[in-house]
Design an enzyme around this catalytic site. Structure first.
Site, PDB file in Angstrom:
ATOM      1  CG  ASP A 135      -2.222   0.796   0.914  1.00 31.62           C
ATOM      2  OD1 ASP A 135      -2.173   1.675   0.020  1.00 31.62           O
ATOM      3  OD2 ASP A 135      -3.245   0.581   1.572  1.00 31.62           O
TER       4      ASP A 135
HETATM    5  C1  NOJ Z   1      -4.129   3.810   0.144  1.00 33.53           C
HETATM    6  C2  NOJ Z   1      -5.292   2.864   0.212  1.00 33.53           C
HETATM    7  O1  NOJ Z   1      -5.230   2.147   1.425  1.00 33.53           O
HETATM    8  C3  NOJ Z   1      -5.386   1.888  -0.937  1.00 33.53           C
HETATM    9  O2  NOJ Z   1      -6.603   1.210  -0.857  1.00 33.53           O
HETATM   10  C4  NOJ Z   1      -5.231   2.598  -2.244  1.00 33.53           C
HETATM   11  O3  NOJ Z   1      -5.353   1.703  -3.309  1.00 33.53           O
HETATM   12  C5  NOJ Z   1      -3.889   3.303  -2.245  1.00 33.53           C
HETATM   13  N1  NOJ Z   1      -3.842   4.289  -1.181  1.00 33.53           N
HETATM   14  C6  NOJ Z   1      -3.611   4.008  -3.551  1.00 33.53           C
HETATM   15  O4  NOJ Z   1      -4.414   5.136  -3.667  1.00 33.53           O
END
Ligand code: NOJ
Length: 719
Positions: free
Chosen positions: A270
């Site tokens: 993430d």
């Molecule tokens: C953080 C989020 O937790 C995740 O779900 C997302 O895909 C990423 N950022 C990218 O934006």
């Protein structure tokens, strides 16, 4: 599934320098005007393997730049034609529950209990986004969740592992289609692996305590289903489990994900999660971050630069072997090959005809809405009625799309509730009288009295849910409760249409509303679906994918709890010793619950055999259990027939009820249908304390009914 690309990946790998290999593991945010040339230079040097097409870490909360197809083609050209390796770039974006056409948030779509419909919608999403060069979406989010305070509960499919698994499979297949190289296919990403939905107290990015027993039985099933459906990628989650950050956990990222679930694609972190290993206190420095994450099994780093900054030195100094890097690179290459990027790196933008997509958006929004209260059959309203329409969501457009709708067309493309109500009432005898700002004026009592019925458009905005949007109290704002109280005081009947992201605690407003339709953040055609439902053009058929508490303090409250030693029947915590002294223990609305404008009657379930041998079950035999469902009302309606089990005595404590099957059927007035479930070993067992799937001898109740509270059961014995 992706192993067949191994040889080609190996051949490409052999041609790469160590630096170029590491570049494949590096994902960076899309370039901005100021760093375009520098970005191109980096691509030429082979330092970038993928772009995430957004410019902020919580993309669901902020406006994002639209996808720039020309720029993406320009960058791709640099990668393919001007870099030594010629390896194409992979473009990912958070295309979560819609692109230009937006569908209901995940939690709502699950209420449709219609995986086929969900699959169709997700295919439309892929079509729209893929036409703009998005190869890869960071969806579906399949975190089983018992925490409505957590803002991200909206993205998942609620509290049930079986329902989430069926939806996960549908979403992955919808996005990816049969052929990953097809123009309308997009790589899916199952996230957040794993346990993010169990964040303590519903606080985002927080710690979790998850036993393997809970993990295997309740949290892993949707990931298992996604892997089985061929999901190409998995995103690791921010949280730690029992003191172990998932980002650096070999147990979760390799042993379980690859060993147990058989995942063959690649894992992406993430956003800045690798960096957070320092904050979580398991890494001293940037090199530690890179070493820990890569050796745990995390293949691609999202936006951090720890891999690119350290992996070369770590290999050269012998701290990690080049083989670990190779393994990760091969996984990324295999997915690029599978996607057909080497053959077709560029996108000719083309216009997608959205007519069907929009129709489906209304259909699924309608099928996801849950009628939770309908006193004296107030709904559907007659079109002859004079309707006073009030409430802050009368004019809302953006909220209807929910959080994480980066590219949803707004304006006239997402009609508001007033427009939809007027359209439905056009040419009819009745009319809509609406307030100007959706707020409570002191003349409202007079206006209420002049109309036949009051419809209140209530809810929470898209900004009240989503990433880092947790709530300590999950009630509607006081002004909305006050509006409902005033409306009720007028003596007219009041309909509450609630546009929300989470299952709100409605105890303080419910008494003022004679009918309640949970319309959710239902997407592009949410308003029409709600308006048409109110006037009976759609017969509501959504069932709750998550328990609705009465009060925030009851959280966590979910239906599939394990038995307790001391309670009277114990169901959902009602009765002696499990109750609160200031609240009922039972939910406001249980899991699987939802009303219709017609009524259904269930016959007692019958089985083809009351006993079955364990050996037979393990060899693939089934018990056939069936019930007849009759539409006893006066309209055609859809019913989700649900199958639950209860294991009487097992070597581990088992839940009071577990959903193991469902089928949505449509019945004309008076019509009867038999619904059959074939129950086999895959439904009757569980993962024990050794993480082994076992089916045990003994009695099991099979329930067939309209929601999780059903007592319509037959008992079988496994001998
Ligand atoms: C953080 C989020 O937790 C995740 O779900 C997302 O895909 C990423 N950022 C990218 O934006």
């Amino acid at each position: 599934m992706y192993e067949k690309f191994e040889k080609r990946a190996e051949e490409i790998l052999c041609t790469l320098t160590l630096k170029e290999k590491i570049g494949q593991l590096n994902q960076v945010p899309q370039p901005v005007a100021g760093n375009l040339e520098e970005t191109k230079e980096r691509i030429r040097r082979g330092e970038i393997g993928s772009f995430i097409l957004c410019n902020s870490p919580t993309a669901g909360n902020e406006e994002q730049q639209a996808v720039m197809v020309d720029l993406l083609n320009e960058l791709q050209k640099v990668a393919v034609e001007e870099s030594r390796t010629g390896i194409p770039l992979l473009y990912g974006r958070d295309v979560i529950h819609g692109h230009h056409t937006v569908y209901p948030i995940g939690l709502a779509a699950a209420c449709s209990f219609d995986p086929e419909l969900v699959k169709k919608c997700y295919h439309c999403i892929a079509k729209e986004a893929a036409s703009e060069s998005v190869h890869w979406t960071f969806s579906p989010m399949i975190d089983v969740c018992h925490e409505p305070r957590w803002g991200r509960i909206i993205e998942g499919q609620g509290e049930d592992p079986y329902l989430a698994s069926r939806m996960a499979e549908a979403m992955v297949k919808g996005f990816q289609g049969e052929d990953l190289t097809a123009d309308d296919s997009m790589l899916a990403c199952a996230k957040h692996y794993v346990g993010y939905g169990a964040s303590e107290g519903g606080r985002d990015y927080f710690r979790t305590e998850i036993s393997d027993y809970t993990l295997f039985n309740s949290i892993l099933p949707p990931f298992r289903a996604a892997v089985k459906a061929g999901v190409a990628t998995v995103m690791s989650s921010f949280n730690d489990i029992n003191g172990q950050p998932v980002t650096s956990s070999k147990k979760y990222l390799t042993d379980i994900l690859r060993g147990e679930l058989g995942f063959e694609g690649f894992v992406v972190s993430d956003w800045t999660a690798v960096h957070q290993l320092m904050k979580q206190g398991v890494a001293r420095n940037s090199a530690d971050c890179a070493r820990l994450a890569l050796t745990a099994g995390l293949d691609m780093e999202m936006t951090d630069n720890h891999y690119i900054a350290n992996l070369e030195n770590l290999v050269l100094s012998g701290e990690i072997s080049e083989e670990v890097v190779d393994l990760a690179v091969k996984r990324v290459l295999k997915i690029k090959i599978a996607k057909g990027l080497f053959e077709k790196p560029y996108k000719e933008p083309y216009k997608v005809d959205r007519t069907e997509h929009i129709k489906l958006s209304e259909k699924i929004a309608a099928e996801s809405m849950v009628l939770v209260k309908n006193e004296d059959n107030l709904l559907p309203l007659s079109k002859d009625m004079k309707v006073a329409l009030y409430g802050p969501f009368t004019y809302e457009r953006r909220a209807l799309q929910g959080s994480w709708a980066l590219d949803g067309y707004l304006g006239a493309s997402t009609p508001n509730f007033l427009e939809a109500m007027n359209e439905v009432m056009a040419g009819q005898k009745g009319h809509i009288h609406h307030s100007y700002e959706g707020v409570l004026h002191d003349d409202c009592t007079y206006i209420f009295s002049q109309n036949d019925v009051i419809v209140l458009a209530l809810g929470e905005s898209h900004a009240a849910t989503g990433e880092a949007r947790c709530s300590a109290d999950i009630v509607l704002a006081p002004n909305q409760v006050e509006m409902a109280r005033k409306a009720k005081q007028s003596g007219k009947k009041v309909v509450g249409v609630i546009f929300c992201g989470r299952p709100l605690a409605l105890e303080n407003i419910e008494p003022y509303l004679d009918a309640i339709l949970i319309a959710w953040h239902g997407g592009t055609r949410c308003a029409h679906a709600a308006a048409k439902t109110i006037f009976g053009e759609y017969n509501p058929c959504g069932k709750t994918s998550v328990t609705f508490v009465r009060k925030t303090g009851q959280i966590p409250l979910y239906y599939n709890i394990t038995k307790s030693g001391r309670n009277v029947d114990g169901y959902y915590g009602e009765g002696y010793a499990q109750n609160y002294i200031d609240s009922l223990g039972s939910p406001m609305y249980p899991f699987g619950y939802g009303l219709s404008y017609t009524s259904f009657e269930y016959s007692a379930p019958e089985v083809d055999k009351a006993t079955i041998s364990l050996d037979g079950l393990l060899a693939g035999e089934n018990v056939r259990v069936a019930a007849k469902i009759k539409n006893t009302g006066e309209r055609t309606g859809k019913e989700t027939v649900q199958l639950y089990i209860r294991d009487h005595v097992a070597s581990c404590m088992r839940p009071i009820r577990e959903l193991k099957g469902f089928e949505k059927i449509e019945l004309a007035a008076g019509e009867e249908k038999e619904v059959v479930f074939n129950v086999g070993a895959e439904s009757l067992g569980f993962y024990n304390f050794e993480n082994k799937y076992v089916v045990e001898k003994g009695h099991i109740d099979l329930f067939i009914g309209e929601n999780c509270l059903t007592n319509n059961l037959v008992t079988i014995e496994i001998v």
